[in-house]
Design an enzyme around this catalytic site. Structure first.
Site, PDB file in Angstrom:
ATOM      1  CG  HIS A 331      34.735  38.041  41.338  1.00  0.00           C
ATOM      2  ND1 HIS A 331      34.922  38.829  42.459  1.00  0.00           N
ATOM      3  CD2 HIS A 331      34.872  38.869  40.265  1.00  0.00           C
ATOM      4  CE1 HIS A 331      35.166  40.073  42.083  1.00  0.00           C
ATOM      5  NE2 HIS A 331      35.138  40.131  40.739  1.00  0.00           N
ATOM      6  CG  ASP A 348      35.630  42.339  38.039  1.00  0.00           C
ATOM      7  OD1 ASP A 348      35.512  42.307  39.292  1.00  0.00           O
ATOM      8  OD2 ASP A 348      36.256  41.482  37.400  1.00  0.00           O
ATOM      9  CB  CYS A 399      33.124  40.411  44.958  1.00  0.00           C
ATOM     10  SG  CYS A 399      32.629  38.750  45.498  1.00  0.00           S
TER      11      CYS A 399
END
Length: 440
Positions: A331, A348, A399
């Site tokens: 991630h 995030d 991401c």
């Protein structure tokens, strides 16, 4: 000819000459035994006598008293006029000049005036501008106007002056004043516009439409041989092959080479247009893993040489924001040292929180400033912010693209005004910019 201080009495010009001189006889000067003779008189010449003429407030001495008083009641905002009275002494038998002023008045005798040099002064074009008369000379007429105080001449002057009332004068002055004020304002406006820059509209640039040629070039690059090297960035020594570029296809995870090259292009974009983008520094994807090792922990010495003045050309403390990509196994997230606002931010796309990352970066920034700038920075007072108002990821593979767009928009000084639906467009656009080695 004998001249008295107040009154000058003469007989005819020829008789006066005869009494003073005789061409056939020579007179002896009285009171002297020696003989002196007057010089022989030459032929008579036309002579004129110029003397000051008594002038009242409006130069109306030649008018009757009743006429003068009626004209003087009509106020002209003009200074008094002074005229010179010209008397041809050859045409009069008796001249009497009465001076009402002091002995400073002078009598001027003009000789050798030829009859051909005659000018006419007219008051028809009298101009009371600035409180004075402008005398016009006309050579077409032979006889000069010697009596400038005549009623007819002054009547014309008075008539032209009466047309300019005080109201017209005030209006004319106001018009001139307003016009000068407008000119001054125009000059000031043009002066300030030189230093005033037009605001740059950068809000629509991140969503600029791609041309058909750009889309075709990206598709051809994706379908080429996987071993082909598409572009090479010389200063960063990063090669992008077809295999590496394919990570920008839909559904793929981004790799380090594509991310690091794109961050280099963002820094070059800022250098090209420093007024359009804020001053930032972009660390590559290997920085945080060097700073905080999984086995040894925090180690400033491992990254101390990454930010030397010789290598960067500036100090980190001079930047507004410092971007640090964070790779957490599978991630991608983003950490920001926001120097301008004195805070540490963590972004995030899944809205996760990692306080230890911000703690390590706060320690790093204090060590970096002390090492490079010899300044102690108390980062303990800086606020830690875990940004919640941000575009969210709704799949398991975008991401990295979200992280790149966080940096792209922040470096433009924009809010994060995109969504998950923009990700396919951003992938093609990023591939196009990498192929052209130029971020827009």
């Amino acid at each position: 000819m004998c001249l008295a201080s107040a009154v000058v009495t003469t007989h005819t010009y020829s008789a006066a000459l005869t009494s003073c001189s005789n061409s056939s006889s020579k007179a002896m000067a009285p009171g002297n035994h020696h003989r002196y003779y007057y010089p022989e008189v030459k032929s008579p010449l036309p002579r004129q006598l110029h003397a000051p003429s008594p002038v009242r407030k409006f130069g109306l001495s030649a008018l009757p008293k009743q006429s003068r008083s009626s004209l003087e009641r009509k106020t002209l905002d003009l200074p008094p006029l002074a005229y010179t009275q010209v008397i041809d002494v050859d045409e009069v038998d008796y001249v009497e000049v009465i001076s009402s002023s002091s002995s400073d008045d002078e009598v001027e005798i003009v000789e050798n005036l030829e009859s051909s040099e005659k000018e006419e002064s007219s008051l028809d074009d009298a101009n009371p501008k600035n409180g004075s008369f402008t005398m016009a000379v006309d050579d077409s007429q032979a006889d000069p106007v010697t009596d400038v105080c005549s009623f007819e001449a002054y009547r014309k002057t008075l008539k032209s002056a009466e047309n300019r009332t005080s109201k017209l004068k005030a209006r004319g002055f106001g018009d001139v004043l307003r016009e000068r004020c407008r000119g001054l304002l125009r000059s000031l406006r043009s002066f300030f516009r030189q230093d005033q820059e037009e605001p740059l509209d950068v809000r629509g640039e991140p969503f600029r439409s791609l041309s058909e040629e750009d889309v075709t070039a990206v598709k051809q690059a994706f379908s080429a041989n996987v071993q082909n090297i598409l572009v090479t960035h010389e200063s960063s020594n990063i090669d992008i092959s077809v295999e590496k570029l394919r990570c920008l296809k839909p559904g793929q995870w981004l790799n380090d080479e594509v991310i690091n090259l794109y961050l280099v292009l963002l820094k070059e974009r800022e250098a090209r247009e420093p007024k359009k983008f804020i001053k930032c520094h972009f660390f590559n994807t290997f920085f945080f893993t060097k700073l905080v090792h999984s086995g040894t922990g925090y180690n400033y010495g491992a990254v101390r040489r990454w930010t030397s003045m010789k290598k960067l050309g500036y100090h980190l403390i001079d930047c507004d924001k410092i971007f640090i990509p964070i790779h957490m196994n599978i991630h991608w997230t983003l950490a920001v040292i926001n120097i301008k606002e004195r805070k540490l931010q963590y972004l995030d796309s899944f809205k996760g929180r990692e306080p230890r990352i911000l703690d390590a970066l706060a320690r790093y920034f204090a060590d970096e400033v002390k090492d490079k700038n010899k300044v102690d920075v108390d980062v303990s007072q800086w606020r830690q912010e875990f940004v919640q108002d941000l575009p969210e990821q709704r799949n398991g593979f975008d991401c990295g693209m979200f992280m790149l767009k966080y940096m792209d928009f922040y470096s433009r000084g924009l809010d994060l005004c995109f969504t998950q639906e923009h990700m396919p467009y951003f992938r093609v656009r990023t591939a196009k910019e990498i192929l052209q080695l130029r971020a827009e």
